[in-house]
Scaffold this motif. Sequence first.
Motif, PDB file in Angstrom:
ATOM      1  N   TYR A 118      10.622  11.900   8.238  1.00 30.36           N
ATOM      2  CA  TYR A 118      11.194  10.607   8.610  1.00 30.36           C
ATOM      3  C   TYR A 118      12.545  10.431   7.936  1.00 30.36           C
ATOM      4  CZ  TYR A 118       6.574   9.234  10.299  1.00 30.36           C
ATOM      5  OH  TYR A 118       5.387   9.168  10.985  1.00 30.36           O
ATOM      6  N   MET A 119      13.561  10.077   8.698  1.00 28.69           N
ATOM      7  CA  MET A 119      14.892   9.850   8.125  1.00 28.69           C
ATOM      8  C   MET A 119      14.912   8.639   7.199  1.00 28.69           C
ATOM      9  SD  MET A 119      16.736  12.341   9.027  1.00 28.69           S
ATOM     10  CE  MET A 119      18.394  11.842   8.615  1.00 28.69           C
ATOM     11  N   SER A 120      13.933   7.773   7.293  1.00 23.53           N
ATOM     12  CA  SER A 120      13.867   6.601   6.415  1.00 23.53           C
ATOM     13  C   SER A 120      13.272   6.943   5.044  1.00 23.53           C
ATOM     14  CB  SER A 120      13.038   5.504   7.073  1.00 23.53           C
ATOM     15  OG  SER A 120      11.721   5.985   7.335  1.00 23.53           O
ATOM     16  N   GLU A 121      12.711   8.133   4.893  1.00 22.84           N
ATOM     17  CA  GLU A 121      12.149   8.579   3.613  1.00 22.84           C
ATOM     18  C   GLU A 121      13.249   9.228   2.764  1.00 22.84           C
ATOM     19  OE1 GLU A 121       8.952   8.165   2.503  1.00 22.84           O
ATOM     20  OE2 GLU A 121       8.621   6.957   4.295  1.00 22.84           O
ATOM     21  N   PRO A 122      12.998   9.452   1.464  1.00 29.22           N
ATOM     22  CA  PRO A 122      14.034  10.043   0.605  1.00 29.22           C
ATOM     23  C   PRO A 122      14.463  11.452   1.015  1.00 29.22           C
ATOM     24  CG  PRO A 122      12.301   9.055  -0.734  1.00 29.22           C
ATOM     25  CD  PRO A 122      11.838   9.010   0.691  1.00 29.22           C
ATOM     26  N   PHE A 123      13.546  12.223   1.625  1.00 29.40           N
ATOM     27  CA  PHE A 123      13.882  13.589   2.025  1.00 29.40           C
ATOM     28  C   PHE A 123      13.412  13.879   3.443  1.00 29.40           C
ATOM     29  CE2 PHE A 123      13.479  13.767  -2.579  1.00 29.40           C
ATOM     30  CZ  PHE A 123      14.662  14.399  -2.938  1.00 29.40           C
ATOM     31  N   VAL A 124      14.138  14.784   4.085  1.00 25.24           N
ATOM     32  CA  VAL A 124      13.766  15.334   5.384  1.00 25.24           C
ATOM     33  C   VAL A 124      14.023  16.837   5.289  1.00 25.24           C
ATOM     34  CG1 VAL A 124      16.031  15.045   6.484  1.00 25.24           C
ATOM     35  CG2 VAL A 124      13.992  14.965   7.883  1.00 25.24           C
ATOM     36  N   VAL A 125      13.363  17.616   6.126  1.00 28.58           N
ATOM     37  CA  VAL A 125      13.567  19.063   6.110  1.00 28.58           C
ATOM     38  C   VAL A 125      14.198  19.487   7.433  1.00 28.58           C
ATOM     39  CG1 VAL A 125      12.445  21.313   5.955  1.00 28.58           C
ATOM     40  CG2 VAL A 125      11.636  19.424   4.532  1.00 28.58           C
ATOM     41  N   MET A 126      15.260  20.291   7.297  1.00 27.24           N
ATOM     42  CA  MET A 126      15.901  20.866   8.482  1.00 27.24           C
ATOM     43  C   MET A 126      15.608  22.362   8.486  1.00 27.24           C
ATOM     44  SD  MET A 126      19.880  21.186   9.661  1.00 27.24           S
ATOM     45  CE  MET A 126      20.246  22.592   8.644  1.00 27.24           C
ATOM     46  N   MET A 127      15.174  22.863   9.622  1.00 28.67           N
ATOM     47  CA  MET A 127      14.927  24.296   9.774  1.00 28.67           C
ATOM     48  C   MET A 127      15.912  24.820  10.811  1.00 28.67           C
ATOM     49  SD  MET A 127      10.810  24.047   9.751  1.00 28.67           S
ATOM     50  CE  MET A 127      10.765  22.353  10.338  1.00 28.67           C
ATOM     51  N   GLN A 128      16.635  25.834  10.440  1.00 26.13           N
ATOM     52  CA  GLN A 128      17.650  26.414  11.317  1.00 26.13           C
ATOM     53  C   GLN A 128      17.183  27.797  11.762  1.00 26.13           C
ATOM     54  OE1 GLN A 128      21.344  27.459   9.354  1.00 26.13           O
ATOM     55  NE2 GLN A 128      22.462  26.515  11.047  1.00 26.13           N
ATOM     56  N   ILE A 129      17.052  27.980  13.063  1.00 30.20           N
ATOM     57  CA  ILE A 129      16.653  29.279  13.604  1.00 30.20           C
ATOM     58  C   ILE A 129      17.876  30.187  13.533  1.00 30.20           C
ATOM     59  CG2 ILE A 129      15.819  30.538  15.625  1.00 30.20           C
ATOM     60  CD1 ILE A 129      14.413  27.873  16.437  1.00 30.20           C
ATOM     61  N   LYS A 178      19.616   9.948   1.510  1.00 25.55           N
ATOM     62  CA  LYS A 178      20.508   8.885   1.017  1.00 25.55           C
ATOM     63  C   LYS A 178      21.818   9.425   0.439  1.00 25.55           C
ATOM     64  CE  LYS A 178      17.281   5.811   1.760  1.00 25.55           C
ATOM     65  NZ  LYS A 178      16.893   5.813   3.129  1.00 25.55           N
ATOM     66  N   GLU A 179      21.955  10.740   0.313  1.00 27.85           N
ATOM     67  CA  GLU A 179      23.164  11.351  -0.260  1.00 27.85           C
ATOM     68  C   GLU A 179      24.255  11.454   0.809  1.00 27.85           C
ATOM     69  OE1 GLU A 179      25.977  12.654  -2.365  1.00 27.85           O
ATOM     70  OE2 GLU A 179      24.092  12.479  -3.472  1.00 27.85           O
ATOM     71  N   PRO A 180      25.417  10.821   0.577  1.00 32.65           N
ATOM     72  CA  PRO A 180      26.479  10.862   1.592  1.00 32.65           C
ATOM     73  C   PRO A 180      27.185  12.223   1.705  1.00 32.65           C
ATOM     74  CG  PRO A 180      27.154   9.547  -0.291  1.00 32.65           C
ATOM     75  CD  PRO A 180      25.731   9.930  -0.529  1.00 32.65           C
ATOM     76  N   THR A 206      18.825  19.950  -1.400  1.00 32.66           N
ATOM     77  CA  THR A 206      18.178  20.064  -2.709  1.00 32.66           C
ATOM     78  C   THR A 206      17.357  21.336  -2.861  1.00 32.66           C
ATOM     79  OG1 THR A 206      16.300  18.751  -1.946  1.00 32.66           O
ATOM     80  CG2 THR A 206      18.097  17.563  -3.030  1.00 32.66           C
ATOM     81  N   LYS A 207      16.924  21.925  -1.762  1.00 30.20           N
ATOM     82  CA  LYS A 207      16.154  23.169  -1.790  1.00 30.20           C
ATOM     83  C   LYS A 207      16.474  23.974  -0.541  1.00 30.20           C
ATOM     84  CE  LYS A 207      12.066  21.274  -4.066  1.00 30.20           C
ATOM     85  NZ  LYS A 207      10.622  21.081  -3.988  1.00 30.20           N
ATOM     86  N   THR A 208      16.430  25.307  -0.674  1.00 33.21           N
ATOM     87  CA  THR A 208      16.587  26.175   0.491  1.00 33.21           C
ATOM     88  C   THR A 208      15.619  27.347   0.381  1.00 33.21           C
ATOM     89  OG1 THR A 208      18.284  27.574  -0.503  1.00 33.21           O
ATOM     90  CG2 THR A 208      19.046  25.666   0.744  1.00 33.21           C
ATOM     91  N   SER A 209      15.286  27.905   1.518  1.00 29.11           N
ATOM     92  CA  SER A 209      14.418  29.076   1.565  1.00 29.11           C
ATOM     93  C   SER A 209      14.539  29.718   2.943  1.00 29.11           C
ATOM     94  CB  SER A 209      12.966  28.672   1.303  1.00 29.11           C
ATOM     95  OG  SER A 209      12.135  29.811   1.265  1.00 29.11           O
ATOM     96  N   ASP A 210      14.244  30.994   3.026  1.00 30.06           N
ATOM     97  CA  ASP A 210      14.184  31.696   4.310  1.00 30.06           C
ATOM     98  C   ASP A 210      12.739  32.059   4.593  1.00 30.06           C
ATOM     99  OD1 ASP A 210      16.924  31.631   4.792  1.00 30.06           O
ATOM    100  OD2 ASP A 210      17.278  33.536   3.792  1.00 30.06           O
ATOM    101  N   ARG A 211      12.339  31.954   5.847  1.00 31.30           N
ATOM    102  CA  ARG A 211      10.977  32.294   6.248  1.00 31.30           C
ATOM    103  C   ARG A 211      11.029  33.177   7.491  1.00 31.30           C
ATOM    104  NH1 ARG A 211       9.760  31.559   1.804  1.00 31.30           N
ATOM    105  NH2 ARG A 211       8.396  29.972   0.978  1.00 31.30           N
ATOM    106  N   PRO A 212      10.031  34.054   7.665  1.00 29.74           N
ATOM    107  CA  PRO A 212      10.042  35.004   8.779  1.00 29.74           C
ATOM    108  C   PRO A 212       9.509  34.460  10.109  1.00 29.74           C
ATOM    109  CG  PRO A 212       8.174  35.456   7.371  1.00 29.74           C
ATOM    110  CD  PRO A 212       8.965  34.351   6.721  1.00 29.74           C
TER     111      PRO A 212
END
Length: 96
Positions: A24-35, A58-60, A67-73
Amino acid sequence: MNQEFFMYRGYPLVRKGNEIYYGYMSEPFVVMMQIVHQQEVNGLKVADKIRVYQIATKEPDPVKAITKTSDRPNLYEAVDLANVWLKRAEKDAAAK
């Protein structure tokens, strides 16, 4: 405008092109996954490299927002990791 989103484990999952947003964009964090890469299997394109980012909503500054990154298969592992990150962020926010 009321929109129904596909829900997975209690969070909305929305795809636009090669990007998938989870949470939810209204929460402090959201996760984006890029193919990042896809391969063809039996005539279907299947993601075989996905980059996962936890983003502070909330970070402009977009660079500081990551805040975190990772790669997944595969998509399953990417969404599973995204769910863990959001649950932990929710738990940390409740503890404060």
